[in-house]
Design an enzyme around this catalytic site. Structure first.
Site, PDB file in Angstrom:
ATOM      1  N   LYS A   7       0.799  -1.267   0.001  1.00 39.00           N
ATOM      2  CA  LYS A   7       0.035   0.054   0.030  1.00 39.00           C
ATOM      3  C   LYS A   7       0.883   1.382  -0.192  1.00 39.00           C
ATOM      4  CE  LYS A   7      -2.403  -0.838   3.761  1.00 39.00           C
ATOM      5  NZ  LYS A   7      -1.879  -2.024   4.113  1.00 39.00           N
ATOM      6  N   ARG A  58      -9.641   1.848   8.714  1.00 38.03           N
ATOM      7  CA  ARG A  58      -9.511   0.370   9.059  1.00 38.03           C
ATOM      8  C   ARG A  58     -10.560  -0.224   9.987  1.00 38.03           C
ATOM      9  NH1 ARG A  58      -3.075   0.979   8.939  1.00 38.03           N
ATOM     10  NH2 ARG A  58      -2.593  -0.998   8.601  1.00 38.03           N
ATOM     11  N   ARG A  64      11.027  -7.826   4.785  1.00 38.30           N
ATOM     12  CA  ARG A  64      11.205  -6.598   5.054  1.00 38.30           C
ATOM     13  C   ARG A  64      11.776  -6.161   6.579  1.00 38.30           C
ATOM     14  NH1 ARG A  64       5.768  -2.756   4.717  1.00 38.30           N
ATOM     15  NH2 ARG A  64       5.306  -3.573   6.841  1.00 38.30           N
ATOM     16  N   ARG A  96      12.106  -3.364  11.725  1.00 38.60           N
ATOM     17  CA  ARG A  96      10.636  -2.766  12.429  1.00 38.60           C
ATOM     18  C   ARG A  96      10.432  -3.694  13.562  1.00 38.60           C
ATOM     19  NH1 ARG A  96       6.150  -0.679   8.225  1.00 38.60           N
ATOM     20  NH2 ARG A  96       4.948  -1.588   9.883  1.00 38.60           N
ATOM     21  N   ARG A 121      -1.422  -8.932  12.865  1.00 43.19           N
ATOM     22  CA  ARG A 121      -1.631  -8.004  12.267  1.00 43.19           C
ATOM     23  C   ARG A 121      -2.365  -8.322  10.838  1.00 43.19           C
ATOM     24  NH1 ARG A 121       3.191  -5.216   9.957  1.00 43.19           N
ATOM     25  NH2 ARG A 121       2.003  -3.417   9.534  1.00 43.19           N
TER      26      ARG A 121
HETATM   27  P1  AMP Z   1       0.930   0.600   8.835  1.00 40.58           P
HETATM   28  O1  AMP Z   1       2.196   1.197   8.511  1.00 40.58           O
HETATM   29  O2  AMP Z   1      -0.410   1.153   7.886  1.00 40.58           O
HETATM   30  O3  AMP Z   1       0.749  -0.852   8.599  1.00 40.58           O
HETATM   31  O4  AMP Z   1       0.589   0.823  10.210  1.00 40.58           O
HETATM   32  C1  AMP Z   1       1.217   0.323  11.339  1.00 40.58           C
HETATM   33  C2  AMP Z   1       0.505   0.369  12.372  1.00 40.58           C
HETATM   34  O5  AMP Z   1      -0.141   1.616  12.789  1.00 40.58           O
HETATM   35  C3  AMP Z   1      -0.818  -0.573  12.505  1.00 40.58           C
HETATM   36  O6  AMP Z   1      -0.526  -2.187  12.737  1.00 40.58           O
HETATM   37  C4  AMP Z   1      -1.488  -0.035  13.713  1.00 40.58           C
HETATM   38  O7  AMP Z   1      -1.106  -0.326  14.978  1.00 40.58           O
HETATM   39  C5  AMP Z   1      -1.236   1.468  13.309  1.00 40.58           C
HETATM   40  N1  AMP Z   1      -2.251   1.989  12.635  1.00 40.58           N
HETATM   41  C6  AMP Z   1      -2.131   2.577  11.171  1.00 40.58           C
HETATM   42  N2  AMP Z   1      -3.318   2.875  10.782  1.00 40.58           N
HETATM   43  C7  AMP Z   1      -4.104   3.039  11.726  1.00 40.58           C
HETATM   44  C8  AMP Z   1      -5.557   2.690  11.718  1.00 40.58           C
HETATM   45  N3  AMP Z   1      -6.323   3.586  10.788  1.00 40.58           N
HETATM   46  N4  AMP Z   1      -6.208   2.678  12.771  1.00 40.58           N
HETATM   47  C9  AMP Z   1      -5.688   2.084  13.875  1.00 40.58           C
HETATM   48  N5  AMP Z   1      -4.529   1.673  13.909  1.00 40.58           N
HETATM   49  C10 AMP Z   1      -3.678   2.070  12.776  1.00 40.58           C
END
Ligand code: AMP
Length: 186
Positions: free
Chosen positions: A8, A83, A122, A128, A139
């Site tokens: 994404k 989400r 990754r 990370r 996740r």
């Molecule tokens: P991402 O890089 O988009 O995978 O986001 C990393 C982490 O940030 C996720 O695993 C969540 O813990 C948090 N996060 C990101 N976007 C959201 C969202 N829209 N709602 C809740 N938690 C989020």
């Protein structure tokens, strides 16, 4: 939209550049807050490290503050938001206020085992903290339970562009633009 590791973030930047709009990634904003040690970052970190979602209230407030910034005036792309169903509803309210409308929802489809392998790779490269195997699997589960159902919600609104997310980055980008232009021409 798409499960964690579907690509994404990479694709979001290409789409946003093409339309000269900002790509707003909630994950990136959380990570920036974590590395700066802000109160938001401290709160978000415990959820992120466990592979859980940050509470809606916190996330919604952050997005609502971000989309009123001047660079988002003529549109924006959201990466990783909404989400949850509560976030969908909140976003509807927010954009009503700002006078924007939702034009399209791009969904990247990928095989979940392929994704887990990608994420493990990754994790090795980027180090990370939220990328241990248990967290990666958690996740995916959280995505399947809380986020995957939103695709139906947006399908009912006729907004969804489902695109095969496997393969070369360039090929996926081409598929996305092809799918988006189909609608705008019809
Ligand atoms: P991402 O890089 O988009 O995978 O986001 C990393 C982490 O940030 C996720 O695993 C969540 O813990 C948090 N996060 C990101 N976007 C959201 C969202 N829209 N709602 C809740 N938690 C989020």
């Amino acid at each position: 939209m798409g499960p964690p590791g579907a690509g994404k973030g990479t694709q979001a930047k290409f789409i946003a550049d093409h339309f000269s709009i900002p790509a707003i990634s909630t994950g990136d904003i959380f990570r920036a807050n974590v590395s700066q040690g802000t109160p938001l970052g401290v709160e978000a970190k415990r959820y992120m490290d466990a592979g859980e979602y940050v509470p809606d209230e916190v996330t919604n407030r952050m997005v609502s503050n971000r989309i009123v910034e001047s660079d988002a005036e003529h549109g924006f792309l959201l990466d990783g938001y909404p989400r949850t169903l509560a976030q969908v509803e909140e976003l509807d309210g927010m954009i009503k206020q700002t006078g924007h409308q939702l034009d399209a929802v791009v969904v990247l489809t990928v095989d979940s085992e392929e994704i887990v392998q990608r994420l493990l790779q990754r994790a090795e490269i980027e180090g990370r903290a939220d990328d241990t195997e248990d967290v990666i699997r958690r996740r995916q589960e959280v995505y399947a339970e809380q986020t995957h159902p939103l695709i139906e919600v947006y399908k009912a609104r006729g907004l969804v562009h489902e695109v095969d997310g496997l393969g070369e980055v360039d090929d996926v980008t081409k598929r996305i633009f092809a799918s988006l232009s189909e609608t705008s021409e019809s």
